[in-house]
Design a protein around this motif. Structure first.
Motif, short mmCIF file in Angstrom:
data_model
loop_
_atom_site.label_atom_id
_atom_site.label_comp_id
_atom_site.label_asym_id
_atom_site.label_seq_id
_atom_site.Cartn_x
_atom_site.Cartn_y
_atom_site.Cartn_z
N PHE A 135 0.86 -1.16 0.00
CA PHE A 135 0.00 0.00 0.00
C PHE A 135 0.91 1.23 0.00
N VAL A 136 0.58 2.22 -0.81
CA VAL A 136 1.34 3.46 -0.82
C VAL A 136 0.36 4.62 -0.71
N ILE A 137 0.62 5.51 0.23
CA ILE A 137 -0.16 6.73 0.41
C ILE A 137 0.70 7.92 -0.01
N GLN A 145 3.75 7.35 2.41
CA GLN A 145 3.84 6.28 3.39
C GLN A 145 3.62 4.96 2.67
N SER A 146 4.18 3.89 3.21
CA SER A 146 3.98 2.58 2.60
C SER A 146 3.76 1.53 3.68
N SER A 147 3.10 0.44 3.28
CA SER A 147 2.79 -0.64 4.21
C SER A 147 2.57 -1.91 3.40
N THR A 148 3.02 -3.04 3.93
CA THR A 148 2.76 -4.32 3.26
C THR A 148 1.38 -4.87 3.60
N ASP A 149 0.85 -4.47 4.76
CA ASP A 149 -0.40 -5.06 5.23
C ASP A 149 -1.50 -4.07 5.56
N GLY A 150 -1.20 -2.77 5.49
CA GLY A 150 -2.20 -1.76 5.85
C GLY A 150 -2.29 -1.52 7.33
N TRP A 153 2.96 1.08 9.11
CA TRP A 153 3.29 2.03 8.05
C TRP A 153 4.68 2.62 8.26
N VAL A 154 5.36 2.91 7.14
CA VAL A 154 6.68 3.53 7.14
C VAL A 154 6.55 4.89 6.46
N ASN A 155 7.06 5.93 7.11
CA ASN A 155 7.01 7.27 6.55
C ASN A 155 8.13 7.49 5.56
#
Length: 198
Positions: A135-137, A145-150, A153-155
């Motif tokens: 996931f990328v915001i 921000q990104s996340s593999t599972d929602g 999250w990593v900034n």
């Protein structure tokens, strides 16, 4: 095809967009509020449309005739929806209150299954995609921000991004974000780095 417009109006087409019918009169879910700021997401693994709006209201449908049993209200609440995505396991919603909401797809029929995270969004604006890996915001400012599972999250600081208004990806995982000032940005590493282009 399902499309949403102003004041909670929702229309659908069964013939590739040639003709359209209004969905609203066919929904009998006991709305306590009129839905506005409507966003739509198709969950391919469930062959289901997720329709969400203001005040945390949402419902699902597969055929535009029958609907989830009632208009549900996410207990965590959201004042609007800016983006929706899923990875086949979790459904993730970005709201205008700097909060990320997620629910396992297996619990989608249970409104108590939602979890809301204060996600350190820097503005009341965020747009999301899932590119097959993460996931990328992207935000209105120069942040991603990104996340593999929602859930976790990593900034990221996305230098050069500004006034972002939308995000999408292709089948290779390449991500494109579009913004103001005649600029867009491309990432080929799941939103870690971005190349900004006029």
């Amino acid at each position: 095809i399902l499309a949403a417009g102003q004041n909670g109006q929702i229309t659908y087409s069964l013939d590739h967009g040639e003709t359209w019918e209004l969905l609203n009169p066919r929904i009998d879910l006991g709305f306590e509020f009129s839905m506005s700021s409507v966003r739509i997401h198709y969950i391919s693994s469930l062959d289901t449309f997720f329709i969400g709006g203001s005040q945390g209201h949402y419902f699902t449908t597969q055929d535009f005739v029958s609907f989830s049993g009632e208009l549900r209200a996410n207990p965590g609440g959201w004042n609007s929806i800016l983006g929706i995505a899923d990875n086949g396991t979790n459904l993730v919603v970005i709201s205008g209150s700097r909060v990320v909401h997620y629910i396992p797809l297996a619990d989608l029929s249970n409104e108590a299954g939602w979890t809301s995270l204060v996600n350190n969004l820097s503005s009341n604006s965020g747009y999301i995609t899932y590119n097959g890996t993460r996931f990328v915001i992207i935000e209105y400012g120069s942040y991603a921000q990104s996340s593999t599972d929602g859930v976790t999250w990593v900034n990221k600081t996305a230098t050069g991004l500004q006034y972002m208004r939308g995000i999408a990806h292709d089948e290779t995982g390449k991500i494109v974000a579009v913004g103001g000032a005649n600029k867009f940005a491309v990432s080929t590493d799941d939103g870690v780095t971005w190349t900004v282009t006029d």
